[in-house]
Design a protein around this motif. Structure first.
Motif, PDB file in Angstrom:
ATOM      1  N   GLU A  71       0.805  -1.044   0.022  1.00  0.00           N
ATOM      2  CA  GLU A  71       0.182   0.095   0.014  1.00  0.00           C
ATOM      3  C   GLU A  71       0.792   1.362  -0.144  1.00  0.00           C
ATOM      4  O   GLU A  71       1.551   1.404   0.925  1.00  0.00           O
ATOM      5  N   VAL A  72       0.870   1.962  -1.118  1.00  0.00           N
ATOM      6  CA  VAL A  72       1.638   3.452  -1.228  1.00  0.00           C
ATOM      7  C   VAL A  72       0.781   4.347  -0.549  1.00  0.00           C
ATOM      8  O   VAL A  72      -0.460   4.802  -0.915  1.00  0.00           O
ATOM      9  N   VAL A  73       1.488   4.974   0.242  1.00  0.00           N
ATOM     10  CA  VAL A  73       0.662   6.159   0.913  1.00  0.00           C
ATOM     11  C   VAL A  73       0.921   7.326   0.102  1.00  0.00           C
ATOM     12  O   VAL A  73      -0.120   8.271  -0.059  1.00  0.00           O
ATOM     13  N   HIS A  74       2.319   7.505  -0.223  1.00  0.00           N
ATOM     14  CA  HIS A  74       2.523   8.853  -1.047  1.00  0.00           C
ATOM     15  C   HIS A  74       3.628   8.415  -2.145  1.00  0.00           C
ATOM     16  O   HIS A  74       4.604   7.955  -1.754  1.00  0.00           O
ATOM     17  N   ALA A  75       3.434   9.053  -3.371  1.00  0.00           N
ATOM     18  CA  ALA A  75       4.498   8.981  -4.365  1.00  0.00           C
ATOM     19  C   ALA A  75       4.698  10.435  -4.842  1.00  0.00           C
ATOM     20  O   ALA A  75       3.831  10.896  -5.395  1.00  0.00           O
ATOM     21  N   ARG A  76       5.788  10.789  -5.131  1.00  0.00           N
ATOM     22  CA  ARG A  76       6.273  12.030  -5.547  1.00  0.00           C
ATOM     23  C   ARG A  76       7.352  11.891  -6.612  1.00  0.00           C
ATOM     24  O   ARG A  76       8.432  11.636  -6.179  1.00  0.00           O
ATOM     25  N   VAL A  77       7.183  12.522  -7.673  1.00  0.00           N
ATOM     26  CA  VAL A  77       8.543  12.696  -8.422  1.00  0.00           C
ATOM     27  C   VAL A  77       8.872  14.221  -8.269  1.00  0.00           C
ATOM     28  O   VAL A  77       8.279  15.021  -8.405  1.00  0.00           O
ATOM     29  N   VAL A  78      10.334  14.468  -7.948  1.00  0.00           N
ATOM     30  CA  VAL A  78      10.759  15.679  -7.833  1.00  0.00           C
ATOM     31  C   VAL A  78      10.920  16.624  -9.126  1.00  0.00           C
ATOM     32  O   VAL A  78      11.512  15.962 -10.120  1.00  0.00           O
ATOM     33  N   LYS A  79      10.415  17.767  -9.393  1.00  0.00           N
ATOM     34  CA  LYS A  79      10.623  18.397 -10.321  1.00  0.00           C
ATOM     35  C   LYS A  79      11.314  19.735 -10.391  1.00  0.00           C
ATOM     36  O   LYS A  79      11.312  20.231  -9.395  1.00  0.00           O
ATOM     37  N   ASP A  80      11.875  20.108 -11.441  1.00  0.00           N
ATOM     38  CA  ASP A  80      12.412  21.463 -11.703  1.00  0.00           C
ATOM     39  C   ASP A  80      11.359  22.501 -11.608  1.00  0.00           C
ATOM     40  O   ASP A  80      10.153  22.799 -11.995  1.00  0.00           O
ATOM     41  N   ARG A  81      11.688  23.640 -10.584  1.00  0.00           N
ATOM     42  CA  ARG A  81      10.828  24.638 -10.638  1.00  0.00           C
ATOM     43  C   ARG A  81      10.464  25.416 -11.730  1.00  0.00           C
ATOM     44  O   ARG A  81       9.271  25.723 -12.033  1.00  0.00           O
ATOM     45  N   ALA A  82      11.472  25.707 -12.561  1.00  0.00           N
ATOM     46  CA  ALA A  82      11.274  26.562 -13.715  1.00  0.00           C
ATOM     47  C   ALA A  82      10.580  25.730 -14.737  1.00  0.00           C
ATOM     48  O   ALA A  82       9.931  26.112 -15.672  1.00  0.00           O
ATOM     49  N   SER A  83      11.205  24.694 -15.186  1.00  0.00           N
ATOM     50  CA  SER A  83      10.750  23.857 -16.376  1.00  0.00           C
ATOM     51  C   SER A  83       9.471  22.913 -16.097  1.00  0.00           C
ATOM     52  O   SER A  83       8.799  22.722 -16.949  1.00  0.00           O
ATOM     53  N   GLY A  84       9.331  22.550 -14.722  1.00  0.00           N
ATOM     54  CA  GLY A  84       8.405  21.526 -14.609  1.00  0.00           C
ATOM     55  C   GLY A  84       8.718  20.059 -14.826  1.00  0.00           C
ATOM     56  O   GLY A  84       7.943  19.188 -14.652  1.00  0.00           O
ATOM     57  N   TRP A  85       9.889  19.986 -15.474  1.00  0.00           N
ATOM     58  CA  TRP A  85      10.247  18.677 -16.027  1.00  0.00           C
ATOM     59  C   TRP A  85      10.803  17.830 -14.522  1.00  0.00           C
ATOM     60  O   TRP A  85      11.437  18.478 -13.690  1.00  0.00           O
ATOM     61  N   SER A  86      10.772  16.427 -14.757  1.00  0.00           N
ATOM     62  CA  SER A  86      11.330  15.664 -13.495  1.00  0.00           C
ATOM     63  C   SER A  86      12.887  15.778 -13.612  1.00  0.00           C
ATOM     64  O   SER A  86      13.530  16.196 -14.393  1.00  0.00           O
ATOM     65  N   LYS A  87      13.268  15.785 -12.258  1.00  0.00           N
ATOM     66  CA  LYS A  87      14.829  16.107 -11.958  1.00  0.00           C
ATOM     67  C   LYS A  87      15.449  14.576 -12.020  1.00  0.00           C
ATOM     68  O   LYS A  87      16.612  14.401 -11.895  1.00  0.00           O
ATOM     69  N   GLY A  88      14.537  13.587 -12.295  1.00  0.00           N
ATOM     70  CA  GLY A  88      15.170  12.103 -12.418  1.00  0.00           C
ATOM     71  C   GLY A  88      14.936  11.306 -11.111  1.00  0.00           C
ATOM     72  O   GLY A  88      15.710  10.330 -11.033  1.00  0.00           O
TER      73      GLY A  88
END
Length: 142
Positions: free
Chosen positions: A74-91
Motif C-alpha cells: 500500500e503506497v501512501v504517497h509517491a512524488r517525482v521531484v520536478k524542476d521549478r522553472a521547467s516543470g520537468w522531472s529531475k530524475g
C-alpha cells in the motif's frame, strides 16, 4: 638489415603489434577491479517506509510512480521531484509505504527494473541532513 629487425621488433614478431600493445592492459580497463581503499563507503540507510527512487525518466509522473510501486504494497504517497522553472522531472522521487514490509518488497521488486524505458534504482531514503546555519543578516534585506 637493421631496419628489417626494427620493423620485426615493432611489429611484435609473430604476435603482431596489436597483441603487444594490448597484452598488458587489464580486461577491466578503465575501471578498477576493486574500489579504492581510501574512498569512504556510502552509509546504508536505516530501513524505513520511505524509499528514494533514482534514474527516473523525464516523462515519469507521480501517478505512474505510484502505480508501479503499488504492486508491492500500500503506497501512501509517491512524488517525482520536478524542476521549478521547467516543470520537468529531475530524475528522482520518493515513495512512502504504509508498512516496512511493503517498502522492503518495493525495493526488492523495483530495484534495477525498467520504468518508462529507464532502469530505476530503489533504496531506503536517508534522512535529510541539517543545512549549515546561515550567517546573520544584520537587518539588511536583499
Amino acid at each position: 638489415m637493421a631496419m628489417k629487425a626494427a620493423t620485426r621488433v615493432a611489429a611484435g614478431g609473430p604476435r603482431g603489434l596489436r597483441s603487444l600493445l594490448f597484452s598488458t592492459v587489464s580486461t577491466n580497463f578503465p575501471f578498477p577491479s576493486q574500489p579504492a581503499a581510501n574512498q569512504p563507503q556510502r552509509p546504508q540507510a536505516e530501513p524505513s517506509t520511505n524509499l528514494f527512487v533514482s534514474g527516473l525518466s523525464k516523462r515519469t509522473t507521480d501517478e505512474g510512480l505510484r502505480e508501479c510501486f503499488a504492486k508491492f504494497g500500500e503506497v501512501v504517497h509517491a512524488r517525482v521531484v520536478k524542476d521549478r522553472a521547467s516543470g520537468w522531472s529531475k530524475g528522482f522521487g520518493f515513495v512512502r509505504y504504509s508498512t516496512l514490509e511493503g517498502a522492503a518488497a518495493g525495493i526488492e521488486g523495483m530495484d534495477g527494473k525498467f520504468l518508462d524505458g529507464w532502469v530505476i534504482f530503489a533504496e531506503y531514503a536517508r534522512p535529510r541532513e541539517n543545512p549549515p546555519p546561515s550567517p546573520p543578516s544584520y537587518g539588511y534585506r536583499q
